[in-house]
Design an enzyme around this catalytic site. Structure first.
Site, PDB file in Angstrom:
ATOM      1  CB  CYS A   1     -16.927  -4.098  -7.187  1.00 19.53           C
ATOM      2  SG  CYS A   1     -16.326  -5.183  -5.937  1.00 19.53           S
TER       3      CYS A   1
ATOM      4  CG  ASN B   1      -2.045   1.293   1.285  1.00 16.44           C
ATOM      5  OD1 ASN B   1      -1.978   1.912   0.279  1.00 16.44           O
ATOM      6  ND2 ASN B   1      -2.856   1.201   2.215  1.00 16.44           N
TER       7      ASN B   1
ATOM      8  CB  CYS C   1       3.958  21.103  -9.050  1.00 16.94           C
ATOM      9  SG  CYS C   1       3.354  21.555 -10.731  1.00 16.94           S
TER      10      CYS C   1
ATOM     11  CB  CYS D   1       1.859  17.873 -11.267  1.00 22.75           C
ATOM     12  SG  CYS D   1       1.050  18.808  -9.927  1.00 22.75           S
TER      13      CYS D   1
ATOM     14  CG  ASN E   1      -6.515   4.801  -4.392  1.00 22.37           C
ATOM     15  OD1 ASN E   1      -5.854   5.535  -3.888  1.00 22.37           O
ATOM     16  ND2 ASN E   1      -6.371   3.395  -4.493  1.00 22.37           N
TER      17      ASN E   1
ATOM     18  CB  CYS F   1       0.488  23.464  -8.609  1.00 26.70           C
ATOM     19  SG  CYS F   1       0.208  21.818  -8.324  1.00 26.70           S
TER      20      CYS F   1
END
Length: 288
Positions: free
Chosen positions: A101, A2, A159, A77, A35, A154
């Site tokens: 799902c 993860n 960035c 980005c 995600n 940003c």
């Protein structure tokens, strides 16, 4: 693993970092996560390493998707233009129902995967045009494409720093000198390009239009065959009853040389003052 956890973040970053230099050891990272948090993690690692990466995704209803090429400082980005849900402050996890799902459509996923791989090949092998953003809508067979510029405000400070460094690089004297040298090389190469076909089996010539209607300047002399044909057909023979000369390159369809002018005059269509109705009656009389 993860990668959205602190430990996972460190493990992911170390897996793409060269221990000797502290820089990225890969040419490109492909993102196929599902995600927003995972995408933010990849975006952060790539900004820290100044690493190019490509993001991809399929919508919840599985009928659309996209790919996006992200070059730190050069293109937006992932945090420059966040998804509407995230920009609105809505928790992404609240949109998914428990035990349900997201839709899965192998055809859509296959198309998006193919687009991602094709864009990767173009980027790595340096051919064609690399898409900065390419979408797909299966309901309308629509493939939108666009360039997403970086956001100067940003929320990610790395960035903004990358944008400044990129602008300094492309506007430096060295960059301008390199661009001028490349232009000179291209111009020199263009001058030495030979004809596409060395052999001209059919004797094809390129001629330009002349405002006076004459192409003598570019045409050159007529071939002996064309001259002989003009002589045989008498294209400018006043004895044939044709005093007006034709434009160069045209000739009479019927021979006039050697034919009696009186005979031609008798067989020619004579002007008449008859009306259309009278001419129609005359034509009807011929068929009786």
């Amino acid at each position: 693993m993860n990668i959205t956890t602190v430990t996972g973040f460190d493990q992911f970053k170390s897996s793409v970092t060269d221990p000797a230099t502290g820089k990225s050891r890969v040419d490109l990272i492909l993102s196929c996560v599902d995600n927003y948090e995972a995408r933010i993690t990849i975006n952060q690692v790539c900004l820290e390493l100044q690493q190019a990466w490509m993001e991809s995704g399929v919508s919840e209803d599985a009928v659309s998707g996209h790919i996006q090429t992200i070059l730190p400082g050069q293109t937006a980005c992932f945090q420059c233009v966040p998804p509407l849900v995230v920009a609105s402050g809505i928790d992404e996890r609240t949109l998914k129902r428990e035990g349900v799902c997201a839709a899965s459509l192998p055809t859509t996923m296959g198309i998006i995967a193919g687009m991602l791989v094709q864009n990767t090949l173009k980027y790595l092998l340096q051919f064609g045009s690399v898409s900065h953003y390419l979408g797909y809508n299966s309901l309308k067979d629509f493939f939108p494409t666009m360039d997403i510029k970086p956001n100067t405000t940003c929320s990610n400070s790395l960035c903004v720093q990358a944008q400044q460094e990129y602008q300094e690089r492309i506007n430096s004297p060295e960059a301008h000198a390199a661009a001028a040298a490349a232009a000179d090389v291209a111009a020199a190469a263009a001058k030495h390009v030979g004809p596409l076909h060395e052999d001209n089996e059919w004797g094809i010539e390129v001629m330009t239009d002349d405002s006076n209607g004459s192409s003598n300047a570019t045409r050159g002399t007529e071939s002996s065959d064309a001259a002989a044909a003009n002589a045989a057909f008498g294209s400018n023979d006043s004895a044939g009853g044709n005093d007006a000369s034709l434009p160069e390159g045209l000739m009479f369809s019927l021979p006039t040389a050697g034919v009696d002018a009186d005979v031609l005059q008798q067989e020619a269509v004579q002007p008449t003052a008859a009306s259309l109705d009278e001419l129609t009656d005359m034509l009807s009389g011929l068929s009786k």
